[in-house]
Write an enzyme that holds these catalytic residues in place. Sequence first.
Site, mmCIF file in Angstrom:
data_model
loop_
_atom_site.group_PDB
_atom_site.id
_atom_site.type_symbol
_atom_site.label_atom_id
_atom_site.label_comp_id
_atom_site.label_asym_id
_atom_site.label_seq_id
_atom_site.Cartn_x
_atom_site.Cartn_y
_atom_site.Cartn_z
ATOM 1 N N ALA A 124 0.845 -1.202 0.000
ATOM 2 C CA ALA A 124 0.000 0.000 0.000
ATOM 3 C C ALA A 124 0.882 1.254 0.000
ATOM 4 O O ALA A 124 1.994 1.243 0.539
ATOM 5 C CB ALA A 124 -0.911 -0.016 1.221
ATOM 6 N N ARG B 243 1.001 3.828 1.710
ATOM 7 C CA ARG B 243 1.439 4.341 3.011
ATOM 8 C C ARG B 243 2.652 3.606 3.548
ATOM 9 O O ARG B 243 3.257 4.031 4.536
ATOM 10 C CB ARG B 243 0.277 4.254 4.016
ATOM 11 C CG ARG B 243 -0.227 2.851 4.295
ATOM 12 C CD ARG B 243 -1.440 2.869 5.213
ATOM 13 N NE ARG B 243 -1.989 1.529 5.441
ATOM 14 C CZ ARG B 243 -2.861 0.935 4.649
ATOM 15 N NH1 ARG B 243 -3.274 1.558 3.541
ATOM 16 N NH2 ARG B 243 -3.329 -0.262 4.944
ATOM 17 N N TYR B 244 3.011 2.454 2.922
ATOM 18 C CA TYR B 244 4.128 1.660 3.429
ATOM 19 C C TYR B 244 5.397 1.802 2.583
ATOM 20 O O TYR B 244 6.447 1.344 3.008
ATOM 21 C CB TYR B 244 3.749 0.176 3.488
ATOM 22 C CG TYR B 244 2.624 -0.128 4.432
ATOM 23 C CD1 TYR B 244 2.719 0.206 5.786
ATOM 24 C CD2 TYR B 244 1.465 -0.753 3.991
ATOM 25 C CE1 TYR B 244 1.685 -0.073 6.657
ATOM 26 C CE2 TYR B 244 0.427 -1.031 4.856
ATOM 27 C CZ TYR B 244 0.540 -0.688 6.186
ATOM 28 O OH TYR B 244 -0.476 -0.953 7.056
ATOM 29 N N ILE B 245 5.297 2.364 1.416
ATOM 30 C CA ILE B 245 6.465 2.427 0.525
ATOM 31 C C ILE B 245 6.875 3.876 0.311
ATOM 32 O O ILE B 245 6.071 4.797 0.468
ATOM 33 C CB ILE B 245 6.188 1.725 -0.820
ATOM 34 C CG1 ILE B 245 4.954 2.300 -1.507
ATOM 35 C CG2 ILE B 245 6.037 0.224 -0.614
ATOM 36 C CD1 ILE B 245 4.656 1.689 -2.859
#
Length: 865
Positions: free
Chosen positions: A97, A99-101
């Site tokens: 997602a 928001r994680y990368i």
Amino acid sequence: MYKDWFLDYASYVILERAVPALEDGFKPVQRRILHSMKDLDDGRYNKVANIVGHTMQYHPHGDASIGDAMVQIGQKDLLIDTQGNWGNILTGDGAAAPRYIEARLSKFALDVVYNPKITNWQLSYDGRKKEPINLPVMFPMLLAQGAEGIAVGLSTRILPHNFNELIDASIKHLQGKKFKLYPDFVTGGIADITNYNDGMRGGRVRVRAKISQLDRNTLVIKEIPFSTNTSTLIDSILKANDKGKIKIKKIEDNTSSDVEILIHLPGGISPDKTIDALYAFTNCEISLPPLSCIIIDNKPAFLGVSEILRRSTDHTLSLLKQDLEVKLEEFQEQWHFACLERIFIEERIYRDIEEEETWEGVIRAIDEGLKPHIAHLKRAVTEEDIVRLTEIRIKRISKFDLEKAQQKIEALEGEIAKIKHHLDHLVAYAIAYFTRLKKEYGAGKERKTELRLFDDIEATKVVIRNTKLYVNRQEGFVGTSLKKDEYVTDCSDIDDVICFTAEGKMIVTKVDAKTFIGKDIIHVAIFKKKDRRTIYNMIYKDGKGGASYIKRFAVTSVTRDREYDLTQGKKGSEVSYFTANPNGEAEVVMVYLRQVGSIKKLKFEVDFADMAIKGRAVKGNIVTKYPVKKIELKEEGVSTLKPRRIWYDEVVRRLNVDERGELLGEFKGEDRLLIITQNGVAKTIKPELTTRFDEDIIVLEKWSPKKPISAIYWEGEKERFYVKRFLIENEDKEENFIGDHPKSYLEVVSTDYLPVAEVVYGKSRGKDQRPNDLLELEEFISIKGIKALGNQLTTEKVKQINLLDPRPFVEPEETAPEDMEVVDEEAVDTAGENSPAGEAPNFSKEKLHKKSGTTDESQIKLFEE
């Protein structure tokens, strides 16, 4: 609504969503992502979710489309440095997602994509921000990344090309030289670009996975075709296995950073044939139709990739010129003010304003003070220049260093002269620019896709025989469901079957569950197109009470499901004798006549070797005008076809009979090929056209069983060179003749009868150089077993071993059978299929005496007729 709005909608989708622009190679969403990343750039990574949110200020669509587009840019590993799980193009796994990368601009992107001073701007969709109309990309970005998009009424598919090759092509264009561009895929693989058509509509690129043989029962896939991944590839292989097109035992997917798919085969399955079947029936080979559509001047245009590169390079040249002009203007302004500042301080003009009480008076006093000293300036002094002079601080005036000021002016003059030189030699400057890009960013961007000419694979030759064919001869049915009837052969559901009936009818039809051919079927087989080596021998009665005729023919091509009459079509015609011969064999038969009238000789021999091979529609030659009682086989025949000439095409690494590549020789049915590989393995195989050959083959020739093989090799355990001569002892076995030690290697090998090698010795410290030795291997060692160690070459240090021209040797000639008449297989007269009659066989009186012992002049006359 449709009438008023559809054209607007179509234009919007084409121009603002699906098709990239020529100037920078980006679609609008990609351009806005990169612009947003530049807005946020501070050298550190930013959350992709943050970048997506920032991009929404410019892009009037949802965050999902922006995130997907950004992941695609990041996976191309050119413009974005990525951190975290960005997915895997090899396995098809998606990215984490947003928001994680995280992401940031690469050094390459910062170098070639941005230059605000030469960028044209426009208001964003809501009027709150400014966004670039096109980014000033000084590189053929569109061809490097490729593009795909579906718009209204048109689509685009530009395949990616190699980074370094694009730079080389741009340099060649600037030099006025010709260039060629071919696709290069990040997934590697093998590509046939014969029909690339410069990337335009109607072209086609065939891409294959790289498949090699790991061992006798295992294949390994190391690279996959572009636009596929390991999941879809394995699915296609399993589907082909379920349908019976191929036969596999199991598949293992060991892919991580590199592709590794292991395909385990059941025992008795040919790896070569399976490789061909994988290309024919699975996604191991795909066809990519390019369609080069781009936006030029707000209109879609179809250009080839060569023209796109030319225009892109010319655009880069224009941007470099604009960049130099901007820098020139900046340096000239710096030089102009540096000169004014020097005059202002050196001539103490700042003292002239001490008595002035008004601003206008200050400006006027400075202007008057400068006039005697500004004749060398390049432009007039403006009020803005004078205002800047008034802003110089007292501290700066007090610490003013005249020598440093002069050095600065001279440095600026040097920069100005350099820029003017670049502008005067703009093409050379652009070539140097591209050369710098290649030097700084080209490492690790070598070509990944191997370009090779593909051989065409006939599906019927490589498909696994997954069902059985049966025939009911009396009732005239063939099919795969007639399990209670006579078994014919294994077949596949894509095969064609050829059938002959007792009435002389022939038909070719597709394999099916049950098909009616005609009563009294005399022959059924799988039909092979363009098969000139299968020869049919036939004797038939021409109508009720008519004469009997003999003919030989091949069936190379037919219309499926059309009935062909091999007789003359008279009522009552029937086949008296029929055989199908896979290698053109011509047997001898005994013809028995009925007792009619005063016939004295009721039996005689007929040799099919005396008949020329013609087309299937010829009438044939008369055997007898009398009624035939029966015809029996007397003697098995030999092939009347010439040995098959076989060539090896090194480009596709396949055998062929089309005169492509190197001629290996003429092969009869029992002849074999000798193969020796670099790792010391020798084997012989039958020369089948479906065989694949590895790159490490060093000997490939027609095998002569009595011809010795001579080799010099390094024995890893004893650490010495050894010489051996041997014969292939087991033609069906693959054997390693240099031993299994990991440090053993093959130095030279020869298949000449009397080979000669030159031994070059290394120089030892403190000793004289030993002269080279000429070694006649036939005298050095006798022929021993293939597993023998051989004789030690020398105890001295060897620098090099060279194979020289062999001593002359006359090979023994093979004597062909005297009685065999050799007929070239290519001489099958397909043109004669519509001719009324064939040539008469050469039945001389002497030959009749020899064959049948007859002296009956009427019988001899009959045969002569």
